[in-house]
Motif scaffolding. Structure first.
Motif, PDB file in Angstrom:
ATOM      1  N   TYR A 120       7.775  19.671 -16.791  1.00 26.82           N
ATOM      2  CA  TYR A 120       8.562  18.549 -17.354  1.00 26.82           C
ATOM      3  C   TYR A 120       9.885  18.849 -16.636  1.00 26.82           C
ATOM      4  O   TYR A 120      10.404  17.790 -16.281  1.00 26.82           O
ATOM      5  N   ARG A 121      10.397  19.863 -16.282  1.00 26.69           N
ATOM      6  CA  ARG A 121      11.601  20.008 -15.630  1.00 26.69           C
ATOM      7  C   ARG A 121      11.183  19.823 -14.226  1.00 26.69           C
ATOM      8  O   ARG A 121      12.435  19.412 -13.465  1.00 26.69           O
ATOM      9  N   LEU A 122      10.169  20.098 -13.579  1.00 23.64           N
ATOM     10  CA  LEU A 122       9.996  19.635 -12.183  1.00 23.64           C
ATOM     11  C   LEU A 122       9.581  18.376 -11.950  1.00 23.64           C
ATOM     12  O   LEU A 122       9.630  17.950 -10.758  1.00 23.64           O
ATOM     13  N   ASN A 123       9.037  17.723 -13.071  1.00 19.28           N
ATOM     14  CA  ASN A 123       8.662  16.268 -12.715  1.00 19.28           C
ATOM     15  C   ASN A 123       9.629  15.471 -13.173  1.00 19.28           C
ATOM     16  O   ASN A 123       9.644  14.387 -13.781  1.00 19.28           O
ATOM     17  N   MET A 130      -3.785  21.540 -15.461  1.00 18.33           N
ATOM     18  CA  MET A 130      -3.368  22.967 -15.433  1.00 18.33           C
ATOM     19  C   MET A 130      -2.680  23.189 -16.769  1.00 18.33           C
ATOM     20  O   MET A 130      -2.598  24.327 -17.081  1.00 18.33           O
ATOM     21  N   ILE A 131      -1.937  22.309 -17.222  1.00 20.94           N
ATOM     22  CA  ILE A 131      -1.411  22.408 -18.507  1.00 20.94           C
ATOM     23  C   ILE A 131      -2.339  22.479 -19.666  1.00 20.94           C
ATOM     24  O   ILE A 131      -2.077  23.640 -20.496  1.00 20.94           O
ATOM     25  N   PHE A 141      -0.235  26.619 -16.218  1.00 25.06           N
ATOM     26  CA  PHE A 141       0.992  26.218 -15.749  1.00 25.06           C
ATOM     27  C   PHE A 141       1.857  25.768 -17.215  1.00 25.06           C
ATOM     28  O   PHE A 141       1.319  25.203 -18.094  1.00 25.06           O
ATOM     29  N   ARG A 142       2.957  26.290 -17.039  1.00 20.08           N
ATOM     30  CA  ARG A 142       3.957  26.062 -18.190  1.00 20.08           C
ATOM     31  C   ARG A 142       4.373  24.597 -18.518  1.00 20.08           C
ATOM     32  O   ARG A 142       4.862  24.178 -17.792  1.00 20.08           O
TER      33      ARG A 142
END
Length: 111
Positions: free
Chosen positions: A13-16, A1-2, A7-8
């Motif tokens: 990286y904030r969610l992962n 998606m990136i 997907f931003r």
């Protein structure tokens, strides 16, 4: 998606922070009775039914099924059973499951 820019990357990286692996339901067979009972209670209350539980044979059938649709499929099967049943206990014949998705050992048990 990136890569497709749908997907931003910064949000990813904030969610992962901590990856969580949840195995499929067929690998967590011990969770089936608890989940099935939860869904039975939920839908019995929503529909005003008096369905209290599963016969041992019905639970055995749930335990033998491989659940390719995981928890959502289990939930749908239980909801369908509550809609169709006007008894206190769910029996094996109340469970509408596709054929051919049982564990191998259960197929040979009755031969």
């Amino acid at each position: 998606m990136i890569k497709e820019e749908t997907f931003r990357e910064d949000l990813y990286y904030r969610l992962n922070i901590v990856p969580i692996y949840l195995p499929p339901l067929k690998e967590r067979q011990e969770d089936i009775p608890m989940l099935a009972s939860h869904f039975l209670k939920k839908y019995s209350e929503e529909m005003g039914k008096e369905t209290k539980g599963f016969t041992p044979e019905a639970m055995e059938r749930l335990m033998k099924y491989l659940w390719p649709g995981n928890v959502r499929e289990l939930e749908n099967v239980i909801e369908r059973s509550v809609v169709m049943v006007d008894e206190e206990m769910v029996r094996p014949d109340h469970l509408i499951l596709p054929k051919g998705e049982e564990k191998e050992e259960s197929r040979f048990k009755f031969l």
